[in-house]
Design a protein around this motif. Structure first.
Motif, PDB file in Angstrom:
ATOM      1  N   GLY A 147       0.768  -1.232   0.000  1.00 43.98           N
ATOM      2  CA  GLY A 147       0.000   0.000   0.000  1.00 43.98           C
ATOM      3  C   GLY A 147       0.799   1.283   0.000  1.00 43.98           C
ATOM      4  O   GLY A 147       0.232   2.359  -0.115  1.00 43.98           O
ATOM      5  N   GLU A 148       2.130   1.200   0.157  1.00 39.21           N
ATOM      6  CA  GLU A 148       2.944   2.416   0.171  1.00 39.21           C
ATOM      7  C   GLU A 148       4.233   2.189  -0.602  1.00 39.21           C
ATOM      8  O   GLU A 148       4.754   1.087  -0.643  1.00 39.21           O
ATOM      9  N   ALA A 149       4.749   3.283  -1.181  1.00 42.54           N
ATOM     10  CA  ALA A 149       6.035   3.212  -1.870  1.00 42.54           C
ATOM     11  C   ALA A 149       7.144   3.154  -0.830  1.00 42.54           C
ATOM     12  O   ALA A 149       7.010   3.702   0.259  1.00 42.54           O
ATOM     13  N   ILE A 150       8.243   2.478  -1.169  1.00 40.52           N
ATOM     14  CA  ILE A 150       9.357   2.391  -0.229  1.00 40.52           C
ATOM     15  C   ILE A 150      10.188   3.666  -0.295  1.00 40.52           C
ATOM     16  O   ILE A 150      10.232   4.348  -1.315  1.00 40.52           O
ATOM     17  N   ALA A 151      10.842   4.001   0.816  1.00 40.63           N
ATOM     18  CA  ALA A 151      11.717   5.167   0.870  1.00 40.63           C
ATOM     19  C   ALA A 151      13.140   4.724   0.536  1.00 40.63           C
ATOM     20  O   ALA A 151      13.615   3.710   1.030  1.00 40.63           O
ATOM     21  N   ILE A 152      13.802   5.494  -0.302  1.00 41.31           N
ATOM     22  CA  ILE A 152      15.187   5.213  -0.668  1.00 41.31           C
ATOM     23  C   ILE A 152      16.010   6.440  -0.303  1.00 41.31           C
ATOM     24  O   ILE A 152      15.593   7.563  -0.545  1.00 41.31           O
ATOM     25  N   ASP A 153      17.163   6.237   0.289  1.00 40.00           N
ATOM     26  CA  ASP A 153      18.047   7.337   0.711  1.00 40.00           C
ATOM     27  C   ASP A 153      17.374   8.244   1.728  1.00 40.00           C
ATOM     28  O   ASP A 153      17.574   9.455   1.713  1.00 40.00           O
ATOM     29  N   GLY A 154      16.544   7.681   2.596  1.00 39.47           N
ATOM     30  CA  GLY A 154      15.919   8.473   3.641  1.00 39.47           C
ATOM     31  C   GLY A 154      14.799   9.369   3.159  1.00 39.47           C
ATOM     32  O   GLY A 154      14.282  10.175   3.904  1.00 39.47           O
ATOM     33  N   GLU A 155      14.418   9.263   1.897  1.00 36.94           N
ATOM     34  CA  GLU A 155      13.324  10.062   1.376  1.00 36.94           C
ATOM     35  C   GLU A 155      12.017   9.604   2.007  1.00 36.94           C
ATOM     36  O   GLU A 155      11.864   8.471   2.384  1.00 36.94           O
ATOM     37  N   GLU A 156      11.083  10.538   2.106  1.00 38.77           N
ATOM     38  CA  GLU A 156       9.755  10.173   2.582  1.00 38.77           C
ATOM     39  C   GLU A 156       9.099   9.268   1.542  1.00 38.77           C
ATOM     40  O   GLU A 156       9.432   9.316   0.359  1.00 38.77           O
ATOM     41  N   ASP A 157       8.166   8.454   1.997  1.00 43.79           N
ATOM     42  CA  ASP A 157       7.453   7.582   1.063  1.00 43.79           C
ATOM     43  C   ASP A 157       6.832   8.405  -0.047  1.00 43.79           C
ATOM     44  O   ASP A 157       6.276   9.470   0.192  1.00 43.79           O
TER      45      ASP A 157
END
Length: 159
Positions: A147-157
């Motif tokens: 249900g949610e996009a993953i965070a990469i490099d500490g970015e918010e979903d």
């Protein structure tokens, strides 16, 4: 298009400083964390034992998956992607009740869409306790998972 990847930077201190979730609950601490090798340690405590007093098999499977997932995620991060587990096959080879567990994970295959990592868990005396292979899916950062996009490099979903 080149598939060259940057040199293997060690993220162990970053991971330990921001430890949360399963890794924190289990007490898993990273000694080395690069896209080519992940080493973690865990001191066996009461929470790691099953009713017979032996380390629960889920602990072995969990630290194998954690180490493989970290390595795969660091590798995928280098190309702006993430990685999530698809399959974990762990074999339990020797039972222990106490001491230090050390997991070492290394990649067997790293493709554009999937990776396979192999890991071994040893005790403080170097005896092999468990071994496993984890297959992981390399994902784009905007693809929703649960249900949610993953965070990469500490970015918010990203939603």
């Amino acid at each position: 298009m080149s598939d060259e990847r940057p040199p293997a930077e060690d993220f162990a201190s970053v991971l330990n400083a921001s430890r949360s979730g399963w890794n924190a609950a289990m007490g898993l601490r990273f000694v080395r964390a690069t896209r080519d090798e992940v080493i973690g340690e865990l001191e066996i405590g009461e929470a790691h034992r099953q009713p017979y007093g032996l380390v629960h098999g889920g602990v072995y499977a969990g630290i194998i998956e954690a180490a493989a997932s970290v390595g795969a995620a660091l590798d995928a991060r280098a190309i702006g992607r993430g990685a999530v587990g698809l399959e974990n096959h762990t074999s339990f080879l020797r039972a222990v009740r106490e001491g230090m567990l050390r997991v070492v994970a290394r990649p067997l295959a790293r493709g554009r869409r999937t990776q396979v990592w192999e890991a071994t868990v040893r005790d403080g005396e170097g005896r092999e306790l468990a071994s496993g292979r984890v297959r992981l899916l390399v994902v784009e950062p905007d693809v929703p998972i649960a249900g949610e996009a993953i965070a990469i490099d500490g970015e918010e979903d990203r939603r």
